[in-house]
Scaffold this motif. Structure first.
Motif, PDB file in Angstrom:
ATOM      1  N   GLN A 110       0.831  -1.197   0.000  1.00 51.67           N
ATOM      2  CA  GLN A 110       0.000   0.000   0.000  1.00 51.67           C
ATOM      3  C   GLN A 110       0.874   1.258   0.000  1.00 51.67           C
ATOM      4  N   PRO A 111       0.493   2.283  -0.754  1.00 51.90           N
ATOM      5  CA  PRO A 111       1.205   3.555  -0.681  1.00 51.90           C
ATOM      6  C   PRO A 111       1.109   4.142   0.726  1.00 51.90           C
ATOM      7  N   SER A 112       2.138   4.896   1.115  1.00 54.49           N
ATOM      8  CA  SER A 112       2.173   5.481   2.453  1.00 54.49           C
ATOM      9  C   SER A 112       2.482   6.970   2.377  1.00 54.49           C
ATOM     10  N   ILE A 113       1.891   7.716   3.289  1.00 56.43           N
ATOM     11  CA  ILE A 113       2.099   9.165   3.376  1.00 56.43           C
ATOM     12  C   ILE A 113       2.532   9.505   4.783  1.00 56.43           C
ATOM     13  N   ALA A 114       3.678  10.161   4.942  1.00 54.12           N
ATOM     14  CA  ALA A 114       4.100  10.697   6.230  1.00 54.12           C
ATOM     15  C   ALA A 114       3.614  12.140   6.334  1.00 54.12           C
ATOM     16  N   VAL A 115       3.001  12.474   7.454  1.00 52.01           N
ATOM     17  CA  VAL A 115       2.499  13.828   7.693  1.00 52.01           C
ATOM     18  C   VAL A 115       3.446  14.501   8.672  1.00 52.01           C
ATOM     19  N   ILE A 116       4.297  15.387   8.163  1.00 47.89           N
ATOM     20  CA  ILE A 116       5.331  16.031   8.978  1.00 47.89           C
ATOM     21  C   ILE A 116       4.821  17.400   9.417  1.00 47.89           C
ATOM     22  N   ASP A 117       4.392  17.477  10.661  1.00 45.91           N
ATOM     23  CA  ASP A 117       3.785  18.714  11.151  1.00 45.91           C
ATOM     24  C   ASP A 117       4.707  19.505  12.069  1.00 45.91           C
ATOM     25  N   PHE A 133       5.342   9.070   0.240  1.00 44.95           N
ATOM     26  CA  PHE A 133       5.089  10.499   0.105  1.00 44.95           C
ATOM     27  C   PHE A 133       5.302  11.168   1.454  1.00 44.95           C
ATOM     28  N   ARG A 134       5.718  12.439   1.396  1.00 50.80           N
ATOM     29  CA  ARG A 134       5.858  13.242   2.595  1.00 50.80           C
ATOM     30  C   ARG A 134       5.153  14.574   2.370  1.00 50.80           C
ATOM     31  N   VAL A 135       4.175  14.846   3.203  1.00 54.09           N
ATOM     32  CA  VAL A 135       3.486  16.139   3.172  1.00 54.09           C
ATOM     33  C   VAL A 135       3.916  16.885   4.427  1.00 54.09           C
ATOM     34  N   ILE A 136       4.445  18.076   4.259  1.00 53.91           N
ATOM     35  CA  ILE A 136       5.123  18.774   5.342  1.00 53.91           C
ATOM     36  C   ILE A 136       4.548  20.165   5.557  1.00 53.91           C
ATOM     37  N   ALA A 137       4.495  20.580   6.798  1.00 49.34           N
ATOM     38  CA  ALA A 137       4.072  21.939   7.118  1.00 49.34           C
ATOM     39  C   ALA A 137       5.182  22.919   6.752  1.00 49.34           C
ATOM     40  N   ASN A 138       4.790  24.082   6.252  1.00 54.35           N
ATOM     41  CA  ASN A 138       5.782  25.105   5.939  1.00 54.35           C
ATOM     42  C   ASN A 138       6.656  25.420   7.144  1.00 54.35           C
ATOM     43  N   GLU A 139       6.049  25.368   8.327  1.00 52.25           N
ATOM     44  CA  GLU A 139       6.744  25.754   9.555  1.00 52.25           C
ATOM     45  C   GLU A 139       7.666  24.663  10.086  1.00 52.25           C
ATOM     46  N   ALA A 140       7.591  23.461   9.525  1.00 52.73           N
ATOM     47  CA  ALA A 140       8.384  22.329  10.016  1.00 52.73           C
ATOM     48  C   ALA A 140       9.857  22.500   9.639  1.00 52.73           C
ATOM     49  N   ARG A 141      10.674  21.715  10.273  1.00 52.59           N
ATOM     50  CA  ARG A 141      12.098  21.666   9.937  1.00 52.59           C
ATOM     51  C   ARG A 141      12.518  20.196   9.879  1.00 52.59           C
ATOM     52  N   ILE A 142      13.351  19.858   8.892  1.00 52.66           N
ATOM     53  CA  ILE A 142      13.859  18.494   8.786  1.00 52.66           C
ATOM     54  C   ILE A 142      15.377  18.532   8.701  1.00 52.66           C
ATOM     55  N   ALA A 143      16.029  17.482   9.208  1.00 51.13           N
ATOM     56  CA  ALA A 143      17.491  17.447   9.184  1.00 51.13           C
ATOM     57  C   ALA A 143      17.973  16.049   9.522  1.00 51.13           C
ATOM     58  N   LEU A 144      19.200  15.763   9.114  1.00 56.35           N
ATOM     59  CA  LEU A 144      19.938  14.570   9.539  1.00 56.35           C
ATOM     60  C   LEU A 144      21.185  15.071  10.273  1.00 56.35           C
ATOM     61  N   PRO A 145      21.071  15.347  11.569  1.00 55.59           N
ATOM     62  CA  PRO A 145      22.138  16.037  12.305  1.00 55.59           C
ATOM     63  C   PRO A 145      23.116  15.120  13.034  1.00 55.59           C
ATOM     64  N   GLU A 146      23.137  13.821  12.708  1.00 56.89           N
ATOM     65  CA  GLU A 146      23.874  12.856  13.521  1.00 56.89           C
ATOM     66  C   GLU A 146      25.371  13.129  13.625  1.00 56.89           C
ATOM     67  N   THR A 147      25.992  13.695  12.573  1.00 60.49           N
ATOM     68  CA  THR A 147      27.442  13.914  12.642  1.00 60.49           C
ATOM     69  C   THR A 147      27.801  14.919  13.718  1.00 60.49           C
ATOM     70  N   GLY A 148      26.868  15.770  14.080  1.00 60.75           N
ATOM     71  CA  GLY A 148      27.113  16.708  15.174  1.00 60.75           C
ATOM     72  C   GLY A 148      27.101  16.040  16.528  1.00 60.75           C
ATOM     73  N   LEU A 149      26.598  14.820  16.591  1.00 65.59           N
ATOM     74  CA  LEU A 149      26.565  14.045  17.829  1.00 65.59           C
ATOM     75  C   LEU A 149      27.724  13.054  17.889  1.00 65.59           C
ATOM     76  N   GLY A 150      28.409  12.897  16.767  1.00 63.46           N
ATOM     77  CA  GLY A 150      29.521  11.956  16.732  1.00 63.46           C
ATOM     78  C   GLY A 150      29.177  10.622  16.121  1.00 63.46           C
ATOM     79  N   THR A 151      28.054  10.571  15.390  1.00 63.64           N
ATOM     80  CA  THR A 151      27.653   9.322  14.747  1.00 63.64           C
ATOM     81  C   THR A 151      27.116   9.634  13.354  1.00 63.64           C
ATOM     82  N   VAL A 152      26.430   8.694  12.745  1.00 62.57           N
ATOM     83  CA  VAL A 152      25.917   8.871  11.386  1.00 62.57           C
ATOM     84  C   VAL A 152      24.479   8.373  11.334  1.00 62.57           C
ATOM     85  N   PRO A 153      23.712   8.764  10.310  1.00 60.52           N
ATOM     86  CA  PRO A 153      22.368   8.198  10.164  1.00 60.52           C
ATOM     87  C   PRO A 153      22.449   6.676  10.097  1.00 60.52           C
TER      88      PRO A 153
END
Length: 270
Positions: A110-117, A133-153
């Motif tokens: 089945q197709p899936s939609i993530a709602v990022i609010d 699919f990803r439907v996102i709020a304009n006000e949302a923020r997304i990131a992969l910040p793991e290297t700042g913690l000393g690890t990786v995604p």
């Protein structure tokens, strides 16, 4: 009103952390640990895999992935749960369990939609990337910040981001830990659509309506063909097999009849 519900509990707290429900043709997977910003634990990852199995076994034609709370989609992994695992625990338990959970969602027919609010960082963004699919709020923020913690995604983020936005953009996302707004996420190709938060559900509703208007089997076959093509499978073989399967359905007969009669088709998933 949901017609069925199957809550899965966090064994450590005995509180619902992941819930599967279905209403008509649409299933919903809800991550509900708002007090901890929906940070993911091993138990929750197992719960997500179980919820995906519930969807796979259902007659749902679409699955929506949501999280509880007002400002945060999911901040990713619960650092307190993985910080002391050590090398073997990270390899054997933490990374493997997350991959099983997110691969189960990505592999649904089945197709899936993530709602990022809200904020979707690290594993939270990886959860969303496991959806079609990803439907996102304009006000949302997304990131992969793991290297700042000393690890990786660790839960498929490097692979799925690269598939969506290419190697250079994926490196910028991971290596600089850049945060993207909803509109930037769409411009980069990481999100399908962005809208002000007040209109997010309406945007999800329109996308859902468009998906559900297609013949169910054909939609699911189409998803699987595209995923197989991305893995290098030859379309000339798989499209022939899928087209042959579709040709045997009542929905194709109905679709052709509706086209000739200039009316909206009524698909029955048969």
């Amino acid at each position: 009103m949901s017609t069925e519900a199957s809550p899965v509990t966090d064994q450590a707290t005995e509180q619902v952390s992941v819930e599967y429900s279905a209403d008509g043709h649409t299933a919903t997977i809800l991550v509900d640990r708002a007090a901890k910003l929906n940070a993911l634990t091993l138990t929750m990852l197992d719960d997500l895999a179980a919820a995906a199995r519930d969807v796979a076994a259902s007659t749902a034609r679409l699955v929506i992935v949501r999280t509880a709370g007002d400002k945060v989609f999911c901040v990713g992994a619960d650092i307190n749960h993985f910080a002391g695992l050590g090398a073997a625990g990270m390899w054997r338990d933490w990374i493997a369990t997350g991959h099983r959970a997110f691969d189960a969602i990505a592999g649904l027919r089945q197709p899936s939609i993530a709602v990022i609010d809200g904020l979707a960082f690290g594993g939270g963004l990886e959860l969303a990337l496991a959806c079609d699919f990803r439907v996102i709020a304009n006000e949302a923020r997304i990131a992969l910040p793991e290297t700042g913690l000393g690890t990786v995604p660790g839960w498929g983020g490097t692979e799925r981001a690269t598939e969506l936005i290419g190697r250079a953009r994926a490196k910028e996302l991971v290596l600089t830990r850049r945060q993207l707004t909803g509109e930037e996420a769409v411009a980069w190709g990481l999100a399908t659509a962005a809208a002000p938060k007040a209109y997010l559900d309406a945007t999800v509703g329109r996308l859902s309506t468009d998906i559900l208007a297609g013949a169910p089997l054909a939609v699911q076959l189409g998803k699987q063909l595209i995923d197989a093509a991305a893995d290098g499978a030859p379309s000339r073989v798989l499209e022939a097999l899928a087209g042959g399967l579709a040709a045997a359905t009542a929905d194709l007969t109905e679709g052709v009849a509706a086209f000739r009669e200039k009316r909206t088709p009524h698909f029955t998933d048969s």
